[in-house]
Motif scaffolding. Structure first.
Motif, PDB file in Angstrom:
ATOM      1  N   THR A 249      -9.582 -11.580   4.996  1.00 33.53           N
ATOM      2  CA  THR A 249     -10.691 -11.316   5.755  1.00 33.53           C
ATOM      3  C   THR A 249     -10.335 -10.016   6.877  1.00 33.53           C
ATOM      4  N   PHE A 250      -9.178  -9.704   6.677  1.00 35.03           N
ATOM      5  CA  PHE A 250      -8.790  -8.778   7.863  1.00 35.03           C
ATOM      6  C   PHE A 250      -9.026  -7.118   7.247  1.00 35.03           C
ATOM      7  N   PRO A 251      -9.410  -6.323   7.840  1.00 27.21           N
ATOM      8  CA  PRO A 251      -9.635  -5.046   7.715  1.00 27.21           C
ATOM      9  C   PRO A 251      -8.311  -4.156   7.215  1.00 27.21           C
ATOM     10  N   LEU A 252      -8.382  -3.643   5.910  1.00 30.47           N
ATOM     11  CA  LEU A 252      -6.978  -3.025   5.229  1.00 30.47           C
ATOM     12  C   LEU A 252      -7.236  -1.586   5.308  1.00 30.47           C
ATOM     13  N   LYS A 253      -6.138  -0.792   5.114  1.00 28.82           N
ATOM     14  CA  LYS A 253      -6.041   0.559   5.124  1.00 28.82           C
ATOM     15  C   LYS A 253      -5.541   0.946   3.586  1.00 28.82           C
ATOM     16  N   LYS A 254      -6.098   2.038   3.050  1.00 33.03           N
ATOM     17  CA  LYS A 254      -5.238   2.403   2.049  1.00 33.03           C
ATOM     18  C   LYS A 254      -3.664   2.864   2.050  1.00 33.03           C
ATOM     19  N   ILE A 255      -2.990   2.561   1.438  1.00 29.21           N
ATOM     20  CA  ILE A 255      -1.685   3.159   1.294  1.00 29.21           C
ATOM     21  C   ILE A 255      -1.233   3.542  -0.066  1.00 29.21           C
ATOM     22  N   PRO A 256      -0.338   4.789  -0.158  1.00 22.31           N
ATOM     23  CA  PRO A 256      -0.172   4.923  -1.620  1.00 22.31           C
ATOM     24  C   PRO A 256       1.034   4.322  -2.089  1.00 22.31           C
ATOM     25  N   HIS A 257       1.184   4.088  -3.187  1.00 23.59           N
ATOM     26  CA  HIS A 257       2.222   3.290  -3.833  1.00 23.59           C
ATOM     27  C   HIS A 257       3.686   4.201  -3.756  1.00 23.59           C
ATOM     28  N   LEU A 258       4.699   3.212  -3.602  1.00 21.77           N
ATOM     29  CA  LEU A 258       6.122   3.960  -3.379  1.00 21.77           C
ATOM     30  C   LEU A 258       6.322   5.170  -4.138  1.00 21.77           C
ATOM     31  N   SER A 259       5.888   5.167  -5.558  1.00 22.00           N
ATOM     32  CA  SER A 259       6.326   6.054  -6.519  1.00 22.00           C
ATOM     33  C   SER A 259       5.570   7.387  -6.380  1.00 22.00           C
ATOM     34  N   GLU A 260       4.540   7.306  -5.658  1.00 22.07           N
ATOM     35  CA  GLU A 260       3.569   8.279  -5.202  1.00 22.07           C
ATOM     36  C   GLU A 260       4.164   9.422  -4.086  1.00 22.07           C
ATOM     37  N   ILE A 261       5.164   8.715  -3.354  1.00 27.36           N
ATOM     38  CA  ILE A 261       5.355   9.412  -2.014  1.00 27.36           C
ATOM     39  C   ILE A 261       6.694  10.292  -2.268  1.00 27.36           C
ATOM     40  N   PRO A 262       6.459  11.579  -1.930  1.00 30.01           N
ATOM     41  CA  PRO A 262       7.563  12.640  -2.462  1.00 30.01           C
ATOM     42  C   PRO A 262       8.988  12.301  -1.202  1.00 30.01           C
ATOM     43  N   LEU A 263       9.930  12.473  -1.518  1.00 28.94           N
ATOM     44  CA  LEU A 263      11.139  12.230  -0.762  1.00 28.94           C
ATOM     45  C   LEU A 263      12.064  13.328  -0.300  1.00 28.94           C
ATOM     46  N   ASP A 264      11.221  14.669  -0.504  1.00 26.79           N
ATOM     47  CA  ASP A 264      12.204  15.723  -0.359  1.00 26.79           C
ATOM     48  C   ASP A 264      11.943  16.273   1.109  1.00 26.79           C
ATOM     49  N   LYS A 265      11.379  15.565   1.902  1.00 28.62           N
ATOM     50  CA  LYS A 265      11.466  15.916   3.254  1.00 28.62           C
ATOM     51  C   LYS A 265      12.615  16.186   4.095  1.00 28.62           C
ATOM     52  N   ASP A 380       3.485 -20.509  -2.284  1.00 30.93           N
ATOM     53  CA  ASP A 380       3.882 -19.998  -1.132  1.00 30.93           C
ATOM     54  C   ASP A 380       3.885 -18.696  -0.665  1.00 30.93           C
ATOM     55  N   TRP A 381       4.415 -17.821  -1.691  1.00 27.95           N
ATOM     56  CA  TRP A 381       4.403 -16.331  -1.427  1.00 27.95           C
ATOM     57  C   TRP A 381       3.204 -15.726  -1.592  1.00 27.95           C
ATOM     58  N   GLN A 382       2.489 -16.357  -2.443  1.00 26.39           N
ATOM     59  CA  GLN A 382       0.882 -15.667  -2.683  1.00 26.39           C
ATOM     60  C   GLN A 382       0.006 -15.938  -1.313  1.00 26.39           C
ATOM     61  N   ARG A 383       0.300 -17.253  -0.788  1.00 30.55           N
ATOM     62  CA  ARG A 383      -0.464 -17.680   0.602  1.00 30.55           C
ATOM     63  C   ARG A 383       0.287 -16.853   1.655  1.00 30.55           C
ATOM     64  N   ALA A 384       1.343 -16.507   1.708  1.00 30.11           N
ATOM     65  CA  ALA A 384       1.935 -15.705   2.979  1.00 30.11           C
ATOM     66  C   ALA A 384       1.134 -14.567   3.054  1.00 30.11           C
ATOM     67  N   TYR A 385       0.687 -13.873   2.126  1.00 32.57           N
ATOM     68  CA  TYR A 385      -0.051 -12.311   2.703  1.00 32.57           C
ATOM     69  C   TYR A 385      -1.057 -12.816   3.686  1.00 32.57           C
ATOM     70  N   ASN A 386      -1.988 -13.709   3.322  1.00 29.55           N
ATOM     71  CA  ASN A 386      -2.910 -13.995   4.597  1.00 29.55           C
ATOM     72  C   ASN A 386      -2.286 -14.578   5.822  1.00 29.55           C
ATOM     73  N   GLU A 387      -1.207 -15.633   5.576  1.00 32.78           N
ATOM     74  CA  GLU A 387      -0.623 -16.134   7.113  1.00 32.78           C
ATOM     75  C   GLU A 387      -0.040 -14.904   7.705  1.00 32.78           C
ATOM     76  N   ILE A 388       0.656 -14.056   7.009  1.00 34.55           N
ATOM     77  CA  ILE A 388       1.282 -12.973   7.823  1.00 34.55           C
ATOM     78  C   ILE A 388       0.230 -12.326   8.202  1.00 34.55           C
ATOM     79  N   ASN A 389      -0.877 -11.862   7.936  1.00 36.16           N
ATOM     80  CA  ASN A 389      -1.962 -11.261   8.454  1.00 36.16           C
ATOM     81  C   ASN A 389      -2.353 -11.854   9.831  1.00 36.16           C
TER      82      ASN A 389
END
Length: 491
Positions: A249-265, A380-389
């Motif tokens: 029920t918490f507002p989420l922001k979009k974030i790219p997948h790791l494979s989409e992030i360039p690492l040449d900086k 346990d770990w599926q439930r944890a996303y909400n518990e952590i939020n």
């Protein structure tokens, strides 16, 4: 709810004595079962002043093994308590598996007193109610039995008991100004207690009312209810491994997948030195402002092995007053930590307001290493996303600045760094067999990390990816990110 409560008819003295003796023996037997089944039990005792809460608790524990229970007296929060999140002083005292904790007083008393004294707004009161319900539900979902008792007496009985206590030099110390105020404003208190109880009466943590007109009768009611609750919890212990998954029920922001992030900086060496010095000076200035305005900061680091978390943290810490921060390296949980809710060890490490806590690995281990290595169930770990939020929402509502970093590198860079560590004597302590094993599961970890980022990238605690093939670039970006978050909070 409290106003409509109909008291159970009190049994005869003979029946009461017979049932009470049986109940005392049964509870002692159940305590053994609790220990054997590793069931953590939290018993909350609240109610009117002079209702006999302490006396009844004393009677109940007299028949229990003192090695496997403890009593916590929780009255008004101290100055130190007020420098931590609202739930802190309660969460850190939850029992470990196989033990009973009796709370004499609770979050109910703190919140209702603040409401009665007009110390909190309607909005804050509702926030507290939401926090409390989440807290109690989380405990239940993680295998805890939570039993809440409200000791009830009417206005006249309370007035007489307070008068009797005050007339004796040996007992008048037990009467507080709060007790006297409560009796004088009995109806107002009744309205607030009734509203609170109605709002927090959950299936996972229901309220039980105790007719406190006599000590033995109150003891019998509490003991029999406690036995029935323990029996039900022991029968349903397996079901706690399959607690329901709640919709986010918490507002989420979009974030790219790791494979989409360039690492040449990258950042040139000279520019790095100039920027590092400038940013560290600015962070040092902000640390002073944070302390004066009592704003807590929580910086969380996750990332691949050999990604450069340690060096990154070192550059952050170098800018801070050592009296106002602490770095928490998180390893596998100790036995006392494993025996409690998995977030317990992180609640214990939260900073005071005005201070900074830096976590080298975090509560997100639940949805990464614990998930992939089978240290917890899928539920346990599926439930944890909400518990952590929910956990991070508590921190945000407290007023904390939350900065979460994922330190990202590619597989080739990791291999090169592993090899260097292995071949350099003074760096060999940094590389372990576990690091190599984890590397073999890179693809599985990447799936887990992507899911973690997508499901916990909230607006109040967003993730920041540090591109760390060039460690220097990652350090500069981390400093800029922290500074920006603090400046935004300071306004």
């Amino acid at each position: 709810m409290l106003k409509e409560w109909v008291k159970e008819e009190r049994p005869s003295d003979e029946e009461l004595a017979e049932r009470l003796e049986k109940a005392r023996q049964t509870l002692a037997v159940r305590q053994i079962a609790i220990k054997e089944k590793n069931l953590p039990v939290l018993v909350v005792i609240d109610g009117w002043g002079a209702a006999g809460k302490g006396s009844v608790l004393g009677r109940i524990i007299k028949n229990l093994d003192p090695r496997f229970f403890n009593c916590e007296t929780l009255k008004s929060p101290t100055e130190e308590d007020l420098r931590k999140p609202f739930l802190y002083r309660y969460f850190v005292k939850i029992p470990k598996a196989g033990k009973i904790s009796f709370f004499d007083g609770s979050w109910m008393g703190e919140v209702t007193t603040a409401r009665l004294m007009d110390e909190i707004s309607e909005k804050k009161y509702k926030e507290y109610l939401t926090s409390i319900k989440r807290f109690e539900r989380q405990l239940n979902d993680n295998g805890y039995l939570v039993v809440k008792f409200f000791f009830h007496i009417d206005e006249k009985v309370q007035k007489k008991r307070l008068k009797d206590l005050m007339s004796d030099d040996h007992t008048k110390w037990r009467v507080s100004e709060k007790d006297l105020w409560q009796n004088k404003h009995y109806d107002k208190c009744m309205d607030v207690y009734d509203e609170y109880i109605d709002a927090t009466n959950q299936f996972v943590a229901p309220w039980y009312f105790i007719d406190s007109s006599s000590k033995k009768w109150a003891e019998l009611q509490m003991t029999e209810i406690l036995i029935a609750s323990i029996d039900t919890a022991l029968e349903n212990a397996e079901q706690h491994q399959k607690a329901p998954l709640l919709q986010n029920t918490f507002p989420l922001k979009k974030i790219p997948h790791l494979s989409e992030i360039p690492l040449d900086k990258t950042v040139p060496e000279e520019e790095y030195k100039v920027e590092l010095d400038k940013l560290q000076k600015r962070l040092s200035e902000l640390h002073n402002a944070l302390y004066h305005k009592k704003i807590p900061v929580i910086i969380a680091y996750e990332g691949w092995d050999a990604a450069g978390k340690g060096g990154n943290i070192k550059r952050i810490a170098a800018a801070l007053d050592p009296r106002g921060y602490e770095v928490h390296p998180i390893a596998s949980p100790e036995p006392a930590e494993k025996a409690r809710h998995y977030l317990w060890r992180f609640w214990n490490r939260l900073p005071k307001d005005g201070h900074i806590a830096i976590f080298d690995r975090t509560w997100y281990g639940r949805v990464m290493v614990e998930r992939l290595e089978g240290f917890c169930s899928e539920n346990d770990w599926q439930r944890a996303y909400n518990e952590i939020n929910e956990f991070e929402k508590e921190l945000a509502d407290w007023g904390a600045v939350i900065v979460k970093f994922w330190v990202q590198i590619d597989k080739d860079t990791q291999l090169a760094r592993f090899t260097e560590r292995q071949n350099t004597p003074e760096k060999q302590w940094k590389i372990t067999d576990e690091d190599w094993r984890n590397r073999e599961k890179w693809d599985q970890y990447e799936v887990a990390v992507d899911e973690m980022l997508q499901k916990t990238n909230t607006t109040y605690a967003p993730w920041h990816v540090l591109e760390s093939n060039d460690k220097k670039y990652a350090r500069i970006k981390a400093l800029k990110t922290i500074i920006k978050a603090i400046e935004k909070k300071l306004g």
